[in-house]
Design a protein around this motif. Structure first.
Motif, PDB file in Angstrom:
ATOM      1  N   MET A   1       1.078  -1.324  -0.088  1.00 21.89           N
ATOM      2  CA  MET A   1      -0.162  -0.023   0.208  1.00 21.89           C
ATOM      3  C   MET A   1       0.719   1.271  -0.199  1.00 21.89           C
ATOM      4  O   MET A   1       0.752   2.200  -0.496  1.00 21.89           O
ATOM      5  CB  MET A   1      -1.410  -0.057   1.560  1.00 21.89           C
ATOM      6  CG  MET A   1      -1.939  -0.995   1.231  1.00 21.89           C
ATOM      7  SD  MET A   1      -3.256  -0.935  -0.054  1.00 21.89           S
ATOM      8  CE  MET A   1      -4.299  -1.887   0.406  1.00 21.89           C
ATOM      9  N   MET A   2       1.796   1.035   0.632  1.00 22.44           N
ATOM     10  CA  MET A   2       2.809   2.346   0.954  1.00 22.44           C
ATOM     11  C   MET A   2       3.411   2.417  -0.626  1.00 22.44           C
ATOM     12  O   MET A   2       3.548   3.121  -0.661  1.00 22.44           O
ATOM     13  CB  MET A   2       4.338   1.942   2.234  1.00 22.44           C
ATOM     14  CG  MET A   2       5.473   3.241   1.679  1.00 22.44           C
ATOM     15  SD  MET A   2       4.062   4.530   2.781  1.00 22.44           S
ATOM     16  CE  MET A   2       4.466   4.052   3.894  1.00 22.44           C
ATOM     17  N   ALA A   3       4.004   1.541  -1.097  1.00 24.84           N
ATOM     18  CA  ALA A   3       4.688   1.082  -2.538  1.00 24.84           C
ATOM     19  C   ALA A   3       3.844   2.021  -3.632  1.00 24.84           C
ATOM     20  O   ALA A   3       3.662   2.841  -4.252  1.00 24.84           O
ATOM     21  CB  ALA A   3       5.192  -0.343  -2.612  1.00 24.84           C
ATOM     22  N   MET A   4       2.306   1.896  -3.338  1.00 30.30           N
ATOM     23  CA  MET A   4       1.442   2.390  -4.338  1.00 30.30           C
ATOM     24  C   MET A   4       0.811   4.039  -4.064  1.00 30.30           C
ATOM     25  O   MET A   4       1.132   4.786  -5.066  1.00 30.30           O
ATOM     26  CB  MET A   4      -0.221   1.735  -4.138  1.00 30.30           C
ATOM     27  CG  MET A   4      -0.631   1.920  -5.542  1.00 30.30           C
ATOM     28  SD  MET A   4      -3.312   1.069  -4.910  1.00 30.30           S
ATOM     29  CE  MET A   4      -2.418  -0.788  -4.907  1.00 30.30           C
TER      30      MET A   4
ATOM     31  N   ILE B   1       6.344   7.275   6.026  1.00 33.24           N
ATOM     32  CA  ILE B   1       6.913   6.284   5.524  1.00 33.24           C
ATOM     33  C   ILE B   1       8.872   6.482   6.559  1.00 33.24           C
ATOM     34  O   ILE B   1       9.062   7.361   6.805  1.00 33.24           O
ATOM     35  CB  ILE B   1       7.640   6.569   3.727  1.00 33.24           C
ATOM     36  CG1 ILE B   1       9.160   5.352   3.567  1.00 33.24           C
ATOM     37  CG2 ILE B   1       8.399   7.498   4.147  1.00 33.24           C
ATOM     38  CD1 ILE B   1       8.814   4.972   2.235  1.00 33.24           C
ATOM     39  N   ASP B   2       9.173   5.104   6.563  1.00 31.06           N
ATOM     40  CA  ASP B   2       9.910   5.208   8.004  1.00 31.06           C
ATOM     41  C   ASP B   2      11.098   5.936   7.009  1.00 31.06           C
ATOM     42  O   ASP B   2      11.564   5.021   6.487  1.00 31.06           O
ATOM     43  CB  ASP B   2      10.765   3.829   8.226  1.00 31.06           C
ATOM     44  CG  ASP B   2      11.741   3.924   9.687  1.00 31.06           C
ATOM     45  OD1 ASP B   2      11.954   4.180   9.418  1.00 31.06           O
ATOM     46  OD2 ASP B   2      11.754   2.798   9.880  1.00 31.06           O
TER      47      ASP B   2
ATOM     48  N   VAL C   1      11.554   4.613 -13.692  1.00 32.38           N
ATOM     49  CA  VAL C   1      12.454   4.609 -12.853  1.00 32.38           C
ATOM     50  C   VAL C   1      12.399   4.923 -11.217  1.00 32.38           C
ATOM     51  O   VAL C   1      12.851   4.556 -10.251  1.00 32.38           O
ATOM     52  CB  VAL C   1      13.941   5.076 -13.114  1.00 32.38           C
ATOM     53  CG1 VAL C   1      14.969   5.216 -12.234  1.00 32.38           C
ATOM     54  CG2 VAL C   1      14.290   4.873 -14.725  1.00 32.38           C
ATOM     55  N   VAL C   2      11.599   6.031 -11.367  1.00 29.75           N
ATOM     56  CA  VAL C   2      11.016   6.642  -9.749  1.00 29.75           C
ATOM     57  C   VAL C   2      10.107   5.798  -9.434  1.00 29.75           C
ATOM     58  O   VAL C   2      10.294   5.471  -8.253  1.00 29.75           O
ATOM     59  CB  VAL C   2       9.710   8.318  -9.879  1.00 29.75           C
ATOM     60  CG1 VAL C   2       9.375   8.759  -9.264  1.00 29.75           C
ATOM     61  CG2 VAL C   2      11.368   8.795 -10.772  1.00 29.75           C
ATOM     62  N   THR C   3       9.414   4.876 -10.101  1.00 32.43           N
ATOM     63  CA  THR C   3       8.817   4.487  -9.713  1.00 32.43           C
ATOM     64  C   THR C   3       9.311   2.945  -8.308  1.00 32.43           C
ATOM     65  O   THR C   3       8.732   2.258  -7.574  1.00 32.43           O
ATOM     66  CB  THR C   3       7.099   3.529  -9.805  1.00 32.43           C
ATOM     67  OG1 THR C   3       8.174   2.981 -11.577  1.00 32.43           O
ATOM     68  CG2 THR C   3       6.413   4.496 -10.373  1.00 32.43           C
ATOM     69  N   GLN C   4      10.257   2.750  -9.265  1.00 26.28           N
ATOM     70  CA  GLN C   4      11.227   1.678  -9.121  1.00 26.28           C
ATOM     71  C   GLN C   4      11.784   1.728  -7.564  1.00 26.28           C
ATOM     72  O   GLN C   4      11.992   0.758  -6.819  1.00 26.28           O
ATOM     73  CB  GLN C   4      12.279   0.444 -10.164  1.00 26.28           C
ATOM     74  CG  GLN C   4      11.947   0.137 -11.256  1.00 26.28           C
ATOM     75  CD  GLN C   4      13.310  -0.085 -12.073  1.00 26.28           C
ATOM     76  OE1 GLN C   4      14.686  -0.131 -11.415  1.00 26.28           O
ATOM     77  NE2 GLN C   4      12.981  -0.104 -13.212  1.00 26.28           N
ATOM     78  N   MET C   5      12.388   2.507  -7.604  1.00 17.73           N
ATOM     79  CA  MET C   5      13.163   3.201  -6.300  1.00 17.73           C
ATOM     80  C   MET C   5      12.178   3.587  -5.330  1.00 17.73           C
ATOM     81  O   MET C   5      12.540   2.928  -4.174  1.00 17.73           O
ATOM     82  CB  MET C   5      13.743   4.580  -6.158  1.00 17.73           C
ATOM     83  CG  MET C   5      14.068   5.544  -5.787  1.00 17.73           C
ATOM     84  SD  MET C   5      14.430   7.514  -5.907  1.00 17.73           S
ATOM     85  CE  MET C   5      13.311   7.551  -6.300  1.00 17.73           C
TER      86      MET C   5
ATOM     87  N   PHE D   1      11.642   1.599  -1.956  1.00 20.47           N
ATOM     88  CA  PHE D   1      11.921   1.869   0.040  1.00 20.47           C
ATOM     89  C   PHE D   1      10.691   1.320   0.498  1.00 20.47           C
ATOM     90  O   PHE D   1      10.514   1.395   1.400  1.00 20.47           O
ATOM     91  CB  PHE D   1      12.071   3.423  -0.161  1.00 20.47           C
ATOM     92  CG  PHE D   1      13.097   4.682  -0.982  1.00 20.47           C
ATOM     93  CD1 PHE D   1      14.647   3.622  -0.715  1.00 20.47           C
ATOM     94  CD2 PHE D   1      12.669   5.880  -1.788  1.00 20.47           C
ATOM     95  CE1 PHE D   1      15.073   4.654  -2.150  1.00 20.47           C
ATOM     96  CE2 PHE D   1      13.895   6.615  -1.961  1.00 20.47           C
ATOM     97  CZ  PHE D   1      14.941   5.777  -2.055  1.00 20.47           C
ATOM     98  N   ALA D   2      10.064   1.820  -0.187  1.00 20.22           N
ATOM     99  CA  ALA D   2       8.510   1.046   0.755  1.00 20.22           C
ATOM    100  C   ALA D   2       8.543  -0.009   1.351  1.00 20.22           C
ATOM    101  O   ALA D   2       7.960  -0.770   2.147  1.00 20.22           O
ATOM    102  CB  ALA D   2       7.262   0.984  -0.261  1.00 20.22           C
TER     103      ALA D   2
END
Lengths: 247, 286
Positions: free
Chosen positions: A55-58, A127-128, A200-204, A208-209
């Motif tokens: 969910m955090m990634a989304m 996010i932590d 590339v941004v979403t991969q990153m 992180f998430a």
């Protein structure tokens, strides 16, 4: 010194125009508000009211890519189109402002905004921060924001009115925003997404998430810098052909 | 190039694909002179301004502005010239003051000059008003104020009073004459022959991209005044037009002796009729 003077004046004009455009001012706050709203909503699905990594990634993907695309493609593009519509672009260009000064002055504030709001999104998402490599996030954010601003300049050159700029900008926004977001659901889209700067941004942000270490790979660097160079070249070719405004 | 020639066009031509938009244009502009380019829409007036100001490249000929070939000028030329086109825009959401102040920063003009120009165009009272809320005439005065803010040596005006009411047009005319008095050279394009007659030291009649006549408005009108006629209003309110013949001259003298003449005018042609004579077309019929 004289050039800095002119550059500062163009940037100030752009700032005043943008700050008086309600849609432009609301846009970044809407993105932050949306991230905050979804965070509250998604939290109810997680254990102890915490967001699940997926969910955090989304949430991050949506917020960051939307911010990059709306600020760059639309804010920059519609601002130039507005100048064409109101006949002030030619006035500026016949007041000793060079094409380069106009270019830098036009993207300066949207670019800074985009980068700053990307960090605000990180903070609002909750996010932590120990999971985030700030220098890498900063670097990728800066390059992606720059690409989107240059694409916004191209949109501005192509468009003759603000409506026209939106018509050109929205399809681009959907492609660059939705392909990486939907990449998780389709292998084909995931592959395409790998060749987009927003991919590339979403991969990153995915890494992180999920609490994984994000290592920027050669392909990611090639995509980021390649698309920056390509967008600059397209802009230059179009500018040399017709200037900012076709006669 | 002579020291006091600010602008020189020599054999300028412009071709758009198959259409020849300008043909062999020659002219000079000096300090304190207002030169009018008079012609109907599509005659090539705006094209000429764009070539001179480096916005468009001519097909052949040479245009020199402030001693520099227009092919070699860069954006810095705009620090010494002012341009007002028929659709020069203003930043409507900014105040009148901001509209001028932004350009003062570009040209590094002091605040005192902004205040001075605002007074000149009679907009001091409206300096804090949003520019979009000004009347049409006030907006045009603001555009003009911005164009002269940096005291340009040449001011290019493309149809400056187009669409304005007569009172506002008169205000703009007064401003232009004041600027001329200050030594500014003004290159004016218009299809309004009354405006040209009132303001211009010299006019070029442009038709289908070609200068068909050149000279001062008076010179041109007198040149085409071949059939001399007089319009007379007599005491009995009878208005008559008489040609200059020995018989009519005696008749007029007799009426004057008897104090029967209310008013008398010579009927020399206007620039409009000169244009009609030269081209067979009217200026406003386009």
């Amino acid at each position: 010194m004289g050039n800095m003077n002119k550059l500062a004046a163009v940037a100030q004009i752009k700032w005043l125009c943008m700050s008086q455009n309600t849609a432009v001012v609301i846009g970044p706050f809407m993105v932050i508000g949306m991230v905050w709203g979804f965070k509250i909503l998604y939290s109810s699905f997680g254990p102890d009211g915490k967001l699940l990594p997926v969910m955090m990634a989304m949430l991050l993907n949506l917020g960051v890519t939307m911010n990059i695309c709306t600020n760059g493609f639309l804010m920059v593009g519609t601002a130039i189109a507005e100048e064409k519509e109101k006949h002030t672009l030619r006035v500026l260009m016949t007041s000793s402002i060079t094409g380069m000064q106009y270019f830098i002055g036009s993207i300066l504030y949207p670019f800074v905004f985009t980068v700053v709001i990307n960090f605000a999104i990180l903070w609002v998402s909750g996010i932590d921060m120990s999971q985030v490599s700030v220098p890498v996030f900063f670097l990728v954010s800066v390059i992606a924001s720059l690409i989107s601003c240059v694409i916004g300049m191209i949109v501005g050159i192509c468009a003759s009115t603000q409506m026209n700029a939106n018509l050109i900008g929205y399809p681009l926004m959907i492609v660059f925003m939705m392909v990486p977001i939907l990449g998780n659901m389709s292998e084909g889209l995931r592959r395409i997404s790998g060749f987009l700067f927003t991919g590339v941004v979403t991969q990153m942000t995915d890494c992180f998430a999920n609490g994984m270490e994000y290592k920027i790979e050669a392909l990611d660097i090639a995509v980021l810098f390649g698309e920056l160079i390509i967008s600059m070249l397209v802009f230059l070719v179009m500018y040399r052909k017709n200037g900012y405004e076709k006669d | 190039m002579e020291q006091n020639v600010l602008l020189q066009l020599s054999h300028i031509s412009k071709r758009y694909k198959t259409e020849l938009a300008l043909k062999d244009i020659n002219m000079e502009l000096h300090p304190g002179e207002i030169l009018g380019f008079l012609g109907p829409s599509g005659a090539g007036k705006t094209t000429t301004i764009k070539i001179i100001t480096g916005q468009l490249r001519q097909t052949s000929g040479e245009a020199k502005i402030l001693g520099t070939d227009s092919a070699n000028i860069d954006a810095s030329i705009y620090e010494r010239i002012g341009v007002v086109s028929d659709n020069s825009g203003i930043y409507e959401k900014m105040t009148v003051w901001q509209n001028l102040n932004m350009f003062a920063k570009i040209w590094r003009v002091p605040r005192t000059r902004v205040e001075e120009v605002l007074r000149q165009v009679d907009l001091s009272e409206h300096s804090k008003k949003q520019a979009g809320k000004l009347s049409k005439g006030q907006k045009q005065r603001l555009v003009l104020a911005r164009a002269v803010l940096h005291k340009p040596r040449i001011l290019f005006l493309d149809e400056p009073t187009s669409g304005l009411d007569p009172t506002t047009a008169v205000e703009i005319h007064k401003m232009l004459l004041d600027l001329k008095e200050e030594g500014m050279a003004i290159f004016l394009t218009t299809h309004n022959m009354e405006e040209a007659t009132k303001l211009c030291d010299n006019v070029a009649l442009l038709y289908q991209g070609e200068i068909v006549e050149f000279g001062s408005p008076q010179e041109l009108c007198l040149k085409y005044n071949q059939d001399k006629r007089y319009q007379i209003l007599l005491d009995d309110r009878k208005e008559i037009i008489l040609e200059q013949t020995p018989e009519n001259i005696r008749k007029i003298a007799e009426w004057m002796e008897k104090d029967q003449v209310q008013c008398i005018h010579s009927c020399e042609p206007t620039l409009e009729s000169v244009f009609l004579q030269v081209t067979g077309k009217t200026l406003n019929a386009w």
